[in-house]
Enzyme design. Structure first.
Site: not given
Length: 171
Positions: A75, A77, A105, A108
Site C-alpha cells: 500500500h 502508506e 486500512c 497501514c
C-alpha cells in the site's frame, strides 16, 4: 473533521477552510500525494498516494503498488513509511506527518502506530475498511501504546473523484 487523539473526541474542523497556516501546508502536501495517486491509477493500481513529511522535509513518498509488486502489503502508506525509515535510518518517525489520499486500512494504521507517526492527514474516507474513524478507530485506541492525531477531509473531493473514476472505468 479532526479526531483529537489525546481525548478521543471527534471534533469537526473546517480542514479545507482558509489558505494559510497548517491547513494550507496540508493541502500543498496532499496535492503531491494526489499526483502519486494519479500515477498509481495510470499503472492499473487503486489510485492512492502517500507522503511522509517531518519538519517540512519530504522523507518518503509512494504510490499504491500491490499489483505491480505482487505484494499485498505494498500500500502507498507502507511503501512511503519504508522509504522514510530508510532515509532516516530508523523505523521510528516521531514528529512526522503522513499524508494519504484514502483513509488508511488496519494494516497501514498499525504500521503508523509502530512508526510513532505524530499525525495522519487523509483525503477521502473509506467506509468499508477505514481504520482512522470511518469503520475502525485504531489510530487513537487507548489500548495501544501510541496514538496518532487524525485530520480527515483534506482535498477529499479531488481524491474521491479520482477513486470514483478509477472504479467506474473498471465496471
Amino acid at each position: 473533521m479532526k479526531i483529537n487523539s489525546k481525548n478521543g473526541l471527534l471534533n469537526r474542523v473546517g480542514v479545507n477552510a482558509g489558505t494559510g497556516g497548517a491547513a494550507g501546508l496540508d493541502r500543498r502536501w496532499m496535492r503531491r500525494a494526489l499526483r502519486l495517486a494519479r500515477r498509481a491509477g495510470m499503472a492499473g493500481e487503486v489510485p492512492v498516494g502517500a507522503i511522509v513529511v517531518r519538519s517540512g522535509r519530504l522523507l518518503g513518498a509512494a504510490a499504491n503498488a500491490p499489483i505491480g509488486l505482487a505484494d499485498p502489503s505494498a500500500h502507498a502508506e507502507i511503501l512511503a513509511l519504508r522509504r522514510a525509515g530508510w532515509r532516516v535510518r530508523n523505523y521510528r518517525l516521531p514528529g512526522a506527518t503522513l499524508y494519504v489520499t484514502l483513509e488508511p486500512c488496519a494494516m497501514c494504521a498499525g504500521a503508523m502506530v509502530h512508526a510513532r507517526i505524530e499525525r495522519v492527514v487523509f483525503a477521502a474516507p473509506d467506509p468499508r475498511a477505514g481504520a482512522a474513524g470511518s469503520r475502525f478507530r485504531l489510530l487513537d485506541d487507548p489500548q495501544l501504546n501510541h496514538c496518532v492525531e487524525v485530520v480527515a477531509g483534506c482535498e477529499a473531493e479531488s481524491a474521491s473523484e479520482l477513486l470514483w473514476a478509477f472504479f467506474r472505468s473498471r465496471r
